[in-house]
Design an enzyme around this catalytic site. Structure first.
Site, PDB file in Angstrom:
ATOM      1  N   CYS A   2       0.797  -1.116   0.194  1.00 34.67           N
ATOM      2  CA  CYS A   2       0.026  -0.018   0.033  1.00 34.67           C
ATOM      3  C   CYS A   2       0.803   1.301  -0.177  1.00 34.67           C
ATOM      4  O   CYS A   2       1.915   1.212   0.533  1.00 34.67           O
ATOM      5  CB  CYS A   2      -0.787   0.072   1.137  1.00 34.67           C
ATOM      6  N   ARG A  27       3.782   0.018  -4.964  1.00 34.47           N
ATOM      7  CA  ARG A  27       3.409  -0.513  -3.521  1.00 34.47           C
ATOM      8  C   ARG A  27       2.162  -1.405  -3.651  1.00 34.47           C
ATOM      9  O   ARG A  27       1.753  -2.209  -2.369  1.00 34.47           O
ATOM     10  CB  ARG A  27       3.378   0.431  -2.581  1.00 34.47           C
ATOM     11  N   TRP A  74      -2.741  -2.518  -1.655  1.00 37.06           N
ATOM     12  CA  TRP A  74      -2.531  -4.266  -1.674  1.00 37.06           C
ATOM     13  C   TRP A  74      -3.280  -4.917  -0.768  1.00 37.06           C
ATOM     14  O   TRP A  74      -3.118  -4.742   0.323  1.00 37.06           O
ATOM     15  CB  TRP A  74      -0.931  -4.217  -1.757  1.00 37.06           C
ATOM     16  N   ASN A 100      -1.339   2.102   5.793  1.00 38.67           N
ATOM     17  CA  ASN A 100      -0.549   1.001   5.195  1.00 38.67           C
ATOM     18  C   ASN A 100      -0.151   0.223   6.393  1.00 38.67           C
ATOM     19  O   ASN A 100       0.620   0.653   7.339  1.00 38.67           O
ATOM     20  CB  ASN A 100       0.713   1.697   4.519  1.00 38.67           C
ATOM     21  N   GLY A 101      -0.295  -0.933   6.381  1.00 34.10           N
ATOM     22  CA  GLY A 101      -0.026  -2.040   7.467  1.00 34.10           C
ATOM     23  C   GLY A 101      -1.142  -2.968   8.033  1.00 34.10           C
ATOM     24  O   GLY A 101      -2.123  -2.939   7.104  1.00 34.10           O
ATOM     25  N   GLU A 487      17.309 -17.102  -9.685  1.00 33.19           N
ATOM     26  CA  GLU A 487      16.835 -15.965  -9.961  1.00 33.19           C
ATOM     27  C   GLU A 487      16.167 -15.732 -11.337  1.00 33.19           C
ATOM     28  O   GLU A 487      15.031 -14.896 -11.363  1.00 33.19           O
ATOM     29  CB  GLU A 487      17.984 -14.707  -9.761  1.00 33.19           C
ATOM     30  N   LYS A 491      12.401 -14.587 -11.932  1.00 35.68           N
ATOM     31  CA  LYS A 491      12.079 -13.331 -12.570  1.00 35.68           C
ATOM     32  C   LYS A 491      11.121 -13.786 -13.818  1.00 35.68           C
ATOM     33  O   LYS A 491       9.912 -13.211 -14.268  1.00 35.68           O
ATOM     34  CB  LYS A 491      13.522 -12.887 -13.551  1.00 35.68           C
ATOM     35  N   GLU A 494       7.299 -14.304 -12.072  1.00 38.78           N
ATOM     36  CA  GLU A 494       6.603 -13.424 -11.435  1.00 38.78           C
ATOM     37  C   GLU A 494       6.258 -12.484 -12.453  1.00 38.78           C
ATOM     38  O   GLU A 494       5.132 -11.773 -12.295  1.00 38.78           O
ATOM     39  CB  GLU A 494       7.566 -12.490 -10.503  1.00 38.78           C
ATOM     40  N   HIS A 510      18.176 -36.128 -10.710  1.00 43.08           N
ATOM     41  CA  HIS A 510      17.742 -36.850  -9.571  1.00 43.08           C
ATOM     42  C   HIS A 510      16.159 -36.428  -9.573  1.00 43.08           C
ATOM     43  O   HIS A 510      15.640 -36.510  -8.410  1.00 43.08           O
ATOM     44  CB  HIS A 510      18.012 -36.204  -8.352  1.00 43.08           C
ATOM     45  N   LYS A 609       5.886  -4.108  -4.627  1.00 44.15           N
ATOM     46  CA  LYS A 609       7.417  -3.927  -4.497  1.00 44.15           C
ATOM     47  C   LYS A 609       7.824  -4.021  -2.982  1.00 44.15           C
ATOM     48  O   LYS A 609       8.949  -4.619  -2.798  1.00 44.15           O
ATOM     49  CB  LYS A 609       7.648  -2.470  -4.859  1.00 44.15           C
TER      50      LYS A 609
HETATM   51  C1  F6R Z   1      11.315 -10.376  -7.050  1.00 41.44           C
HETATM   52  C2  F6R Z   1      11.593  -9.323  -5.590  1.00 41.44           C
HETATM   53  C3  F6R Z   1      11.114 -10.257  -4.355  1.00 41.44           C
HETATM   54  C4  F6R Z   1      11.993  -9.091  -3.356  1.00 41.44           C
HETATM   55  C5  F6R Z   1      11.586  -9.623  -1.940  1.00 41.44           C
HETATM   56  C6  F6R Z   1      12.583  -9.010  -0.850  1.00 41.44           C
HETATM   57  O1  F6R Z   1      11.735  -9.694  -8.139  1.00 41.44           O
HETATM   58  O2  F6R Z   1      11.560  -8.242  -5.900  1.00 41.44           O
HETATM   59  O3  F6R Z   1      11.200 -11.205  -4.495  1.00 41.44           O
HETATM   60  O4  F6R Z   1      13.312  -9.426  -3.560  1.00 41.44           O
HETATM   61  O5  F6R Z   1      10.223  -9.354  -1.617  1.00 41.44           O
HETATM   62  O6  F6R Z   1      12.280  -7.452  -0.854  1.00 41.44           O
HETATM   63  P1  F6R Z   1      13.372  -6.889  -0.369  1.00 41.44           P
HETATM   64  O7  F6R Z   1      14.797  -6.938  -1.233  1.00 41.44           O
HETATM   65  O8  F6R Z   1      12.995  -5.206  -0.569  1.00 41.44           O
HETATM   66  O9  F6R Z   1      13.659  -7.121   0.956  1.00 41.44           O
END
Ligand code: F6R
Length: 614
Positions: A2, A27, A74, A100-101, A487, A491, A494, A510, A609
């Site tokens: 949020c 957010r 969110w 937010n929270g 990773e 990517k 998501e 395996h 984010k």
């Molecule tokens: C994936 C992504 C998330 C963050 C995770 C941790 O692209 O961005 O997996 O890496 O939510 O977030 P931070 O790094 O902000 O603690």
């Protein structure tokens, strides 16, 4: 999760709120809403994006008012619909809140309020909070500031809130616990944001609220900062922001994610600035210099983090063990905090976080701190909660990352961790001098190497086109490339919603090998050095089962070129630097697949984010 935004001053609040919401949309983007006050209080809100909210403001008259609040959501409590959207009004219609929270004891508070005759339109904890504040304000006959403070003393959970009271329309009360809140100070005007992006073009003066702090912001009386639990008045610390507005704009790119991928040479330059000045000079990371004795005597180093930052941590384990010869562990913050881990004073905990606000990482830090560990944070967002909760640490300086999928922040994390490992290894004498010199020389050229990798953009786009209908992907890598395979898979899933799995290449036999047939694209990272020949054997095994191979190889590798269906070259380099480069074509591949599938690349479904809920 949020985003909250607020304004009080002489400008047209609507413009600031709607722009601020666009910038904070990363957010959360389930719904959004705005409250404006112009003699009358008006609230408009809708399910969906900020662009859907804008449609409701066709009439210029609706945009009037110099004070207002905005929210992009969110969803936590209740589905993402109009009723659950913020801002929320109290029963009398006098008070308005954005939040937010999560208020954990909202159910108990709602029961008490219901008994007193309050009713609730939404499923949200935030509507309970605004009515709880109203109840205190009325029953105790106090002003808004005091009512907010008394209410928050009863609240369990996390919040960044802004509350407006129609009966005192030149004031907004804000408070913070757990979720971030920044206040911009202009000339006789104030801005509120979950981060400073809504007000960067107006003021660089910013106050970040700390946990348990509240600010009563009044156009008549100025800003008063108070501690919530002790009710003391505090001196606000005004920071001079160094961010610039270009950082939060797209700069001609179709998506923030693409812009951020192409920004990586500059981001890594910023990460290394003042730290890796020249290969002939010692690495200079002041927090490492100051805490060197701690690192030297540490029995164990534990990286904690989530998501992409966890992948950076895993590579950190490989780098640190190789160059420092210390035992290293890597933990998901969400698991670590709920286990009963054995931690003691000789442990160094390294939390890694782009946002610096991830709730699980923050909670794990607090737990480790209580148990006496030394906390060395790696964060991107300056002044974030994690940066403040740790004993010391280092910023990645990747710049603002708006695309929800992390790209440049990850590249800067792993580049910085390698630099730290080299610095510590050199100081501890655990790395051979010639090897150190060789790596450091190459590392100082990293921005140029990344630039070279980025020139394969078009080729990646061509390859991407072939896979937009693939329902599954496998990503394989060995050694330093294993975290990059994980990773790469994250990517892709998501942003394109294609199911993808990352595996150590040797683990394929395996189990996952059973999945391979002609419909299974397999991305294999197979650069020269390290376990090259072993990976070539893995590629042969995939080929024998007709899997479609996309290989990331070192420039000029004819052997794999002749076997793989598609190949992408990266410059040949030291095996410790290769994973940093190999990650870039994988970012581009995911981006182009998602973009060609018409997915919302910057705002993938169900994500946000900054994950400030547990
Ligand atoms: C994936 C992504 C998330 C963050 C995770 C941790 O692209 O961005 O997996 O890496 O939510 O977030 P931070 O790094 O902000 O603690």
């Amino acid at each position: 999760m949020c985003g909250i935004v607020g304004y009080l001053g002489n400008k047209k609040a609507y413009n600031i709120l709607i722009n601020g919401l666009r910038r904070l949309e990363y957010r959360g983007y389930d719904s959004s809403g705005i409250m404006l006050y112009n003699g009358e209080l008006s609230v408009k809100k809708t399910k969906g994006k900020v662009s859907d909210l804008e449609v409701l403001y066709k009439n210029e008259n609706d945009k009037r008012g110099n004070i207002g609040l905005g929210h992009t959501r969110w969803a936590t409590h209740g589905p993402p619909n109009k009723i659950n959207s913020h801002p929320h009004l109290s029963n009398s219609g006098e008070l308005c809140i954005i939040h937010n929270g999560i208020i954990e004891n909202y159910d108990a508070l709602r029961t008490v309020l219901k008994r007193k005759g309050y009713d609730f339109k939404s499923d949200t904890d935030s509507e309970v909070l605004v009515n709880f504040i109203e109840e205190i304000k009325k029953s105790k006959k106090v002003k808004l500031g005091k009512a907010v403070r008394l209410a928050l003393k009863e609240v369990v959970g996390a919040y960044a809130i802004a509350v407006f009271d129609k009966s005192n329309p030149s004031e907004i009360v804000t408070a913070k616990l757990g979720s971030p809140l920044a206040i911009g100070i202009g000339e006789s005007e104030y801005y509120i944001g979950s981060d400073p992006s809504p007000f960067l073009e107006f003021t660089k003066k910013c106050i970040y609220l700390n946990d348990y702090e509240m600010a009563i912001i009044s156009l008549k009386k100025g800003l008063i900062l108070r501690e919530i639990t002790k009710d003391t008045i505090l001196d606000p610390f005004i920071e001079n922001l160094k961010h610039n507005i270009e950082e939060v704009e797209k700069g001609g790119y179709k998506h923030f994610m693409l812009k951020e991928i192409y920004e990586q040479p500059q981001s890594v330059t910023d990460t290394f600035r003042g730290r890796l000045i020249s290969p002939s000079l010692p690495i200079k990371i002041s927090s490492i210099e100051k805490s060197f004795e701690k690192f030297k005597s540490a029995n164990r180093i534990i990286f904690i983090s989530c998501g992409t930052s966890w992948h950076a941590s895993l590579l950190g384990e490989y780098f640190f063990e190789e160059l420092l010869r210390k035992p290293v562990e890597v933990e998901y913050a969400s698991e670590f905090r709920y286990r009963n881990p054995v931690i003691n004073e000789n442990d160094i905990i390294i939390p890694i976080s782009q946002s610096g606000e991830t709730a699980d990482t923050l909670a794990a830090i607090k737990m480790a701190k209580k148990r006496g560990a030394f906390l060395y944070g790696i964060c991107n967002v300056v002044g974030s909660s994690i940066a403040r909760e740790t004993d010391t640490g280092v910023y990645t300086h990747a710049g603002s990352e708006i695309g929800v999928a992390s790209t440049k922040a990850f590249t800067c994390q792993i580049s910085l961790i390698l630099l730290m490992a080299l610095d510590l290894g050199k100081r501890m004498n655990t790395i051979d001098e010639n090897r150190y010199q060789r790596i450091i020389k190459e590392l100082s050229k990293l921005p140029e190497l990344i630039e070279r990798v980025l020139s394969i953009g078009e080729k990646t786009e061509r390859i991407a086109k072939k896979f937009i209908k693939s329902p599954n992907f496998l990503y394989l890598g060995r050694g330093y490339h294993f975290p990059i395979a994980l990773e790469g898979a994250l990517k892709l899933k998501e942003i394109s919603y294609i199911h993808a799995e990352g595996y150590p290449a040797a683990e394929m036999k395996h189990g996952p090998i059973a999945l391979i047939d002609k419909n299974m694209p397999v991305v294999v990272i197979a650069t020269k050095k390290g376990n090259y020949q072993k990976v070539v054997s893995n590629i042969m095994e995939i080929k024998a089962r007709e899997g479609e191979i996309i290989a990331i190889v070192s420039e000029g590798d004819k052997e794999i070129e002749s076997i793989a269906n598609h190949f992408i070259e990266i410059p040949e380099c030291d095996e410790l630097i290769a994973p940093i480069l190999a990650n870039i074509p994988l970012q581009l591949l995911s981006y182009h697949i998602a973009e060609k599938k018409d997915c919302n690349v910057d705002q993938p479904r169900n994500l946000a984010k900054s994950v400030t809920v547990e």
